[in-house]
Design a protein around this motif. Sequence first.
Motif, PDB file in Angstrom:
ATOM      1  N   UNK A   1      -9.797  -7.788  -1.476  1.00 20.01           N
ATOM      2  CA  UNK A   1      -8.621  -8.442  -0.899  1.00 20.01           C
ATOM      3  C   UNK A   1      -8.051  -9.467  -1.869  1.00 20.01           C
ATOM      4  N   UNK A   2      -8.915 -10.266  -2.455  1.00 12.82           N
ATOM      5  CA  UNK A   2      -8.489 -11.277  -3.418  1.00 12.82           C
ATOM      6  C   UNK A   2      -7.848 -10.633  -4.637  1.00 12.82           C
ATOM      7  N   UNK A   3      -8.453  -9.562  -5.132  1.00  9.38           N
ATOM      8  CA  UNK A   3      -7.941  -8.861  -6.309  1.00  9.38           C
ATOM      9  C   UNK A   3      -6.558  -8.279  -6.030  1.00  9.38           C
ATOM     10  N   UNK A   4      -6.413  -7.613  -4.908  1.00 15.14           N
ATOM     11  CA  UNK A   4      -5.137  -6.989  -4.564  1.00 15.14           C
ATOM     12  C   UNK A   4      -4.028  -8.018  -4.358  1.00 15.14           C
ATOM     13  N   UNK A   5      -4.357  -9.105  -3.705  1.00 12.32           N
ATOM     14  CA  UNK A   5      -3.361 -10.149  -3.472  1.00 12.32           C
ATOM     15  C   UNK A   5      -2.847 -10.726  -4.783  1.00 12.32           C
ATOM     16  N   UNK A   6      -3.750 -10.981  -5.719  1.00 10.40           N
ATOM     17  CA  UNK A   6      -3.348 -11.538  -7.006  1.00 10.40           C
ATOM     18  C   UNK A   6      -2.492 -10.572  -7.802  1.00 10.40           C
ATOM     19  N   UNK A   7      -2.847  -9.298  -7.765  1.00 13.53           N
ATOM     20  CA  UNK A   7      -2.062  -8.291  -8.483  1.00 13.53           C
ATOM     21  C   UNK A   7      -0.663  -8.181  -7.888  1.00 13.53           C
ATOM     22  N   UNK A   8      -0.570  -8.103  -6.573  1.00 11.30           N
ATOM     23  CA  UNK A   8       0.742  -7.955  -5.934  1.00 11.30           C
ATOM     24  C   UNK A   8       1.607  -9.193  -6.129  1.00 11.30           C
ATOM     25  N   UNK A   9       1.003 -10.372  -6.093  1.00 10.94           N
ATOM     26  CA  UNK A   9       1.760 -11.598  -6.338  1.00 10.94           C
ATOM     27  C   UNK A   9       2.333 -11.609  -7.748  1.00 10.94           C
ATOM     28  N   UNK A  10       1.523 -11.176  -8.714  1.00 12.71           N
ATOM     29  CA  UNK A  10       1.981 -11.127 -10.103  1.00 12.71           C
ATOM     30  C   UNK A  10       3.127 -10.129 -10.267  1.00 12.71           C
ATOM     31  N   UNK A  11       3.006  -8.990  -9.606  1.00 10.84           N
ATOM     32  CA  UNK A  11       4.039  -7.954  -9.675  1.00 10.84           C
ATOM     33  C   UNK A  11       5.342  -8.446  -9.052  1.00 10.84           C
ATOM     34  N   UNK A  12       5.237  -9.063  -7.890  1.00 12.55           N
ATOM     35  CA  UNK A  12       6.436  -9.531  -7.189  1.00 12.55           C
ATOM     36  C   UNK A  12       7.159 -10.625  -7.981  1.00 12.55           C
TER      37      UNK A  12
ATOM     38  N   UNK B   1     -20.624   5.918   1.660  1.00 12.76           N
ATOM     39  CA  UNK B   1     -20.094   4.758   2.386  1.00 12.76           C
ATOM     40  C   UNK B   1     -18.590   4.920   2.615  1.00 12.76           C
ATOM     41  N   UNK B   2     -18.212   5.220   3.854  1.00 12.99           N
ATOM     42  CA  UNK B   2     -16.811   5.488   4.176  1.00 12.99           C
ATOM     43  C   UNK B   2     -15.929   4.267   3.973  1.00 12.99           C
ATOM     44  N   UNK B   3     -16.426   3.078   4.337  1.00 14.73           N
ATOM     45  CA  UNK B   3     -15.608   1.867   4.230  1.00 14.73           C
ATOM     46  C   UNK B   3     -15.214   1.587   2.787  1.00 14.73           C
TER      47      UNK B   3
ATOM     48  N   UNK C   1      -9.172   3.348  -1.603  1.00 13.29           N
ATOM     49  CA  UNK C   1      -7.935   4.092  -1.407  1.00 13.29           C
ATOM     50  C   UNK C   1      -6.736   3.192  -1.203  1.00 13.29           C
ATOM     51  N   UNK C   2      -6.994   1.925  -0.858  1.00 18.75           N
ATOM     52  CA  UNK C   2      -5.884   0.979  -0.700  1.00 18.75           C
ATOM     53  C   UNK C   2      -5.175   0.746  -2.020  1.00 18.75           C
ATOM     54  N   UNK C   3      -5.895   0.941  -3.139  1.00 21.96           N
ATOM     55  CA  UNK C   3      -5.256   0.807  -4.441  1.00 21.96           C
ATOM     56  C   UNK C   3      -4.234   1.919  -4.656  1.00 21.96           C
ATOM     57  N   UNK C   4      -4.514   3.099  -4.102  1.00 26.46           N
ATOM     58  CA  UNK C   4      -3.526   4.183  -4.154  1.00 26.46           C
ATOM     59  C   UNK C   4      -2.231   3.740  -3.494  1.00 26.46           C
ATOM     60  N   UNK C   5      -2.378   3.169  -2.301  1.00 27.71           N
ATOM     61  CA  UNK C   5      -1.193   2.748  -1.549  1.00 27.71           C
ATOM     62  C   UNK C   5      -0.488   1.569  -2.224  1.00 27.71           C
ATOM     63  N   UNK C   6      -1.270   0.700  -2.851  1.00 24.07           N
ATOM     64  CA  UNK C   6      -0.658  -0.427  -3.550  1.00 24.07           C
ATOM     65  C   UNK C   6       0.159   0.065  -4.741  1.00 24.07           C
TER      66      UNK C   6
ATOM     67  N   UNK D   1       5.019  11.226  -5.134  1.00 29.95           N
ATOM     68  CA  UNK D   1       4.737   9.824  -5.475  1.00 29.95           C
ATOM     69  C   UNK D   1       3.297   9.471  -5.126  1.00 29.95           C
ATOM     70  N   UNK D   2       2.818   9.972  -3.990  1.00 27.22           N
ATOM     71  CA  UNK D   2       1.453   9.696  -3.554  1.00 27.22           C
ATOM     72  C   UNK D   2       0.438  10.254  -4.543  1.00 27.22           C
ATOM     73  N   UNK D   3       0.665  11.480  -5.020  1.00 27.41           N
ATOM     74  CA  UNK D   3      -0.252  12.099  -5.970  1.00 27.41           C
ATOM     75  C   UNK D   3      -0.258  11.356  -7.299  1.00 27.41           C
TER      76      UNK D   3
END
Length: 225
Positions: free
Chosen positions: A89-100, A144-146, A152-157, A176-178
Motif C-alpha cells: 500500500x505504501x509503495x503504490x501510494x508513493x508511486x501514484x503520487x509521483x506520477x500524478x 497464497x491467494x491474497x 495484481x493491483x500493480x497491473x491495474x495501477x 490495454x490490460x494485457x
Amino acid sequence: MTPESAEKAEKAKKSNKERQFKGMSLTERKELRREKLIEAGIEAYGTHGFFSVTVKDICNEAKLTERYFYESFKKSEELFQTIFLQLIESLQQNVMQAVMKASPDPRIMIHEGLTALFSMLQNDPRMARIIYIDAMLVQELHNHATIHETMGRFDRMIHAFVMLMLPHLDRTEKEISLVATGLNGYVTQIAIRWVTGGFKHSMDDILTACETVFLSLVENFSKKV
C-alpha cells in the motif's frame, strides 16, 4: 448504599483502573503491541527472510511474550500477510503520487513513477526483500491467494497509468490490460534481479532499462492500428 452495591462499585472502580495503564486503555495497549509486532516482523523478515524467522524471533525483537503474538495473529503467515499488504500500500501510494505530480508529460511521469518505486526499494532493503523475494516464495509454496491478488493491483495501477499518459488511446480495454500485465511483469523481474543481486546495478541502469520499455509503449502503442 447497600453492601452489595458498594461492593459492585468498588469492583467497577478496580476494573476501570485495570483497564487503564499509563493513560492507555486495554484496546490502545493491544493496538500498540500489534504495531510493535508488525515493526518487529518487518525487521526480522526483511533482514533474515520469512522462512528463517520463528514466532519466538518476532517476539524477542518486539520484546513481547508469545501470548501477545497470538493475541493479534493466529500464525506467522498472518503477520507476514499484514506486513506485505501494508508495504505494498505504501509503495503504490508513493508511486501514484509521483506520477500524478508529474502529469501530464508522459516522459516525466514515467521517470518519476519508476524513480519513486526503485528509490523506496533501495532506501529500505527490508521492504524490497519482503515484497520481491519472500512474498513470491510464500505465494509459490503456499499458493497464497491474497499475495497473488495484491500483486495484481500493480497491473491495474499500470493500466490506470497508461490511460493517464494516453487519454485518447484508441485501443480496447483488453489490449490495454494485457500490455499493463506485461509491463508489470517486466518491472517486477527487473526489481527481483536488482534486489536479489544486492542492488549492484546503479539506479540509472535500472531506470534506463525500465524507461526504455515504457517509452516504447508511448511511441508505438499510441499509433492507430
